[in-house]
Design a protein around this motif. Structure first.
Motif, PDB file in Angstrom:
ATOM      1  N   VAL A 159       0.950  -0.994   0.236  1.00  0.00           N
ATOM      2  CA  VAL A 159      -0.058  -0.137  -0.087  1.00  0.00           C
ATOM      3  C   VAL A 159       0.802   1.167  -0.218  1.00  0.00           C
ATOM      4  O   VAL A 159       0.813   2.131  -0.523  1.00  0.00           O
ATOM      5  N   ALA A 160       2.164   1.142   0.876  1.00  0.00           N
ATOM      6  CA  ALA A 160       2.857   1.740   0.897  1.00  0.00           C
ATOM      7  C   ALA A 160       3.405   2.794  -0.410  1.00  0.00           C
ATOM      8  O   ALA A 160       3.270   3.613  -0.948  1.00  0.00           O
ATOM      9  N   ILE A 161       4.137   1.583  -1.518  1.00  0.00           N
ATOM     10  CA  ILE A 161       4.639   2.056  -2.479  1.00  0.00           C
ATOM     11  C   ILE A 161       3.638   2.043  -3.174  1.00  0.00           C
ATOM     12  O   ILE A 161       3.523   3.516  -4.358  1.00  0.00           O
ATOM     13  N   VAL A 162       2.099   1.901  -3.777  1.00  0.00           N
ATOM     14  CA  VAL A 162       0.498   2.326  -4.469  1.00  0.00           C
ATOM     15  C   VAL A 162       0.576   3.988  -4.374  1.00  0.00           C
ATOM     16  O   VAL A 162       0.344   4.798  -4.468  1.00  0.00           O
ATOM     17  N   ALA A 163       0.898   4.265  -2.579  1.00  0.00           N
ATOM     18  CA  ALA A 163       0.252   5.386  -2.376  1.00  0.00           C
ATOM     19  C   ALA A 163       1.369   6.399  -2.736  1.00  0.00           C
ATOM     20  O   ALA A 163       1.003   7.503  -3.322  1.00  0.00           O
ATOM     21  N   LEU A 164       2.735   5.891  -2.505  1.00  0.00           N
ATOM     22  CA  LEU A 164       3.940   6.843  -3.761  1.00  0.00           C
ATOM     23  C   LEU A 164       3.777   7.070  -4.643  1.00  0.00           C
ATOM     24  O   LEU A 164       4.046   8.713  -4.918  1.00  0.00           O
ATOM     25  N   ALA A 165       3.344   6.216  -4.864  1.00  0.00           N
ATOM     26  CA  ALA A 165       3.642   6.499  -7.003  1.00  0.00           C
ATOM     27  C   ALA A 165       1.835   6.640  -7.757  1.00  0.00           C
ATOM     28  O   ALA A 165       2.255   8.045  -7.702  1.00  0.00           O
ATOM     29  N   GLU A 166       0.925   7.504  -6.202  1.00  0.00           N
ATOM     30  CA  GLU A 166      -0.042   8.082  -6.396  1.00  0.00           C
ATOM     31  C   GLU A 166       0.052   9.107  -6.344  1.00  0.00           C
ATOM     32  O   GLU A 166       0.042  10.489  -7.280  1.00  0.00           O
ATOM     33  N   LEU A 167       0.384   9.873  -5.165  1.00  0.00           N
ATOM     34  CA  LEU A 167       1.662  10.882  -5.191  1.00  0.00           C
ATOM     35  C   LEU A 167       2.055  11.396  -6.084  1.00  0.00           C
ATOM     36  O   LEU A 167       2.163  13.216  -6.564  1.00  0.00           O
ATOM     37  N   ALA A 168       3.229  10.026  -6.947  1.00  0.00           N
ATOM     38  CA  ALA A 168       4.215  10.884  -7.556  1.00  0.00           C
ATOM     39  C   ALA A 168       2.957  10.978  -9.090  1.00  0.00           C
ATOM     40  O   ALA A 168       3.591  12.516 -10.033  1.00  0.00           O
ATOM     41  N   ARG A 169       1.943  10.818  -9.185  1.00  0.00           N
ATOM     42  CA  ARG A 169       1.904  11.011 -10.400  1.00  0.00           C
ATOM     43  C   ARG A 169       0.593  11.862 -10.503  1.00  0.00           C
ATOM     44  O   ARG A 169       0.295  13.006 -11.588  1.00  0.00           O
ATOM     45  N   THR A 170       0.149  12.545  -9.658  1.00  0.00           N
ATOM     46  CA  THR A 170      -0.515  13.412  -8.962  1.00  0.00           C
ATOM     47  C   THR A 170       0.496  14.702  -9.016  1.00  0.00           C
ATOM     48  O   THR A 170       0.660  15.415 -10.205  1.00  0.00           O
ATOM     49  N   ARG A 171       1.475  14.561  -8.696  1.00  0.00           N
ATOM     50  CA  ARG A 171       2.478  15.856  -8.684  1.00  0.00           C
ATOM     51  C   ARG A 171       3.235  16.212 -10.442  1.00  0.00           C
ATOM     52  O   ARG A 171       2.936  17.160 -10.499  1.00  0.00           O
ATOM     53  N   ARG A 172       3.298  14.800 -10.525  1.00  0.00           N
ATOM     54  CA  ARG A 172       3.558  15.052 -12.365  1.00  0.00           C
ATOM     55  C   ARG A 172       2.220  15.535 -13.160  1.00  0.00           C
ATOM     56  O   ARG A 172       3.000  16.350 -14.028  1.00  0.00           O
ATOM     57  N   GLU A 173       1.077  15.162 -13.313  1.00  0.00           N
ATOM     58  CA  GLU A 173       0.528  15.521 -13.348  1.00  0.00           C
ATOM     59  C   GLU A 173      -0.061  17.658 -13.113  1.00  0.00           C
ATOM     60  O   GLU A 173      -0.347  18.030 -14.579  1.00  0.00           O
TER      61      GLU A 173
END
Length: 405
Positions: free
Chosen positions: A169-183
């Protein structure tokens, strides 16, 4: 102090400068060779260290190292085929764990594959791969362990599964945060680019409008005086000389104003060498109009104006008088200035007509330019024939509204 605060805000929002330099270098490369090579070395070295600490697990052999290299090597395609990479790293990791090899950095390869898939927008594939890996780990750790190496292995505690789940879950949460910041960064870059294009378009429009107003007025005067000079060249040399003198003065003034506009264009940000014209130069407009055969009466006085409003008012009067010279048969015009309680400036320019063409009053860029100047300040322009004949231009410019920059 302010610079430190700003720098800290930029660091928090956009990351440290070295990260951007490295990321740009990685994006410029067709394949992420460097990062993949570093990850492979880290995974192999870390797994060897983990094997020395976990003696109860199966020792690393050739097959284990092949699985580690495959899992890390798949990351070379993480930008082009993120879905394939996330499932491939999940399969390699599952085979590694099923063979009883030591726990260690092999999870890093799947974490990066999952991260890349989510950032690329393949969230469903990443979640599916994570669910399959976790399910496979549960089956191996609690049911299939007795038939898999190493021999004599015991079932894992269920508490460890919570740790594995939390890790996923931590991996996915970090990836979701990175995706949001990238967008968000992509939107900000697009907005900045759009704002820059808009500013460039506005600047080009301003320069074009300024050049039109300068040249249209001066060339109209020159055209009229050239006709007068040609008509009187053989019959009245003194009048022809006066017309030529007027042409010389008008062309000199036009060249000076054009040079001022071009100097501003060549050196953006520098202060202009000469002040922008304003309503204090109305007497000059009256003299130029008189040299073109147009008598102008000025009624009223303008209050103290901001530079932008003063320039817009001057150009509106100048363009209106130019239109009278070019499109009206009248040789008389009136300019009325009024201000209401210090909040608005009203400019009214009248001529008695009749029109000399279908475009009476100016139907081209001049009238459009006047409207744009007024609109930029929050004002309005009304232009059209008067009921009793002739043509009227009425401009209302606010004096208390902050000008656009």
């Amino acid at each position: 102090m302010d610079e430190q605060r700003v720098s800290g805000g930029l660091w928090w929002r956009h990351g440290p400068p070295w990260w951007h330099h490295w990321a740009e270098a990685e994006r410029a490369s067709r394949w992420p060779w460097l990062s993949t090579a570093l990850i492979t070395v880290f995974v192999l070295g870390g797994s060897r260290f983990a094997a020395e600490e976990q003696l109860e697990r199966a020792p690393l052999d050739t097959f284990a190292r092949v699985l580690l290299v495959v899992a890390a090597g798949l990351l070379l395609w993480r930008r082009r085929y993120p879905v394939v990479v996330v499932f491939g790293t999940a399969a390699a990791t599952m085979l590694y764990l099923g063979a009883g090899y030591p726990y260690g950095p092999v999870f890093v390869t799947f974490a990066l594959g999952c991260f890349s898939a989510i950032v690329a927008g393949h969230r469903k594939a990443a979640w599916t791969a994570l669910g399959l890996l976790w399910t496979g780990h549960v089956l191996v750790a609690h049911w299939f362990y007795q038939w898999l190496p190493p021999s004599g292995d015991e079932a894992a505690s269920w508490g460890s599964e919570g740790v594995v789940g939390a890790w996923g879950v931590a991996i996915v949460a970090l990836a979701e945060l990175a995706r949001t910041r990238r967008e968000q960064w992509a939107r900000e870059r697009a907005e900045r680019a759009q704002a820059a294009r808009r500013r460039a378009d506005e600047e080009r429009l301003r320069i074009a409008r300024e050049l039109h107003d300068v040249l249209a007025h001066s060339i109209s005067v020159i055209n009229v005086q050239a006709g007068v000079g040609l008509a009187l060249l053989d019959s009245d040399l003194e009048q022809a000389r006066t017309a030529l003198t007027t042409i010389k003065a008008a062309s000199k003034e036009a060249l000076g104003e054009v040079r001022q506009v071009l100097d501003t264009l060549r050196t953006p940000g520098d202060a202009p060498r000469a002040p922008a014209p304003g309503l204090d130069r109305l007497p000059e407009l009256v003299e130029q109009a008189a040299s073109a055969g147009l008598t102008v009466e000025i009624e009223g006085e303008a209050p103290k104006l901001a530079p932008g409003t003063d320039l817009a008012a001057f150009r509106i009067v100048q363009e209106a008088l130019t239109n009278v010279v070019r499109h009206s048969g009248s040789r008389h015009a009136r300019v009325h200035l009024a201000h209401d309680d210090g909040t608005t400036l009203r400019l009214r320019i009248d001529d008695d007509g009749p029109a000399t063409g279908a475009d009476a009053g100016g139907g081209g860029n001049g009238l459009a330019g006047m409207r744009e100047r007024a609109a930029a300040l929050g004002g309005t322009i009304e232009a059209g024939p008067r009921p009793d004949g002739g043509f009227r231009v009425l401009a209302v410019l606010p004096l208390t509204v902050k000008e656009n920059r």
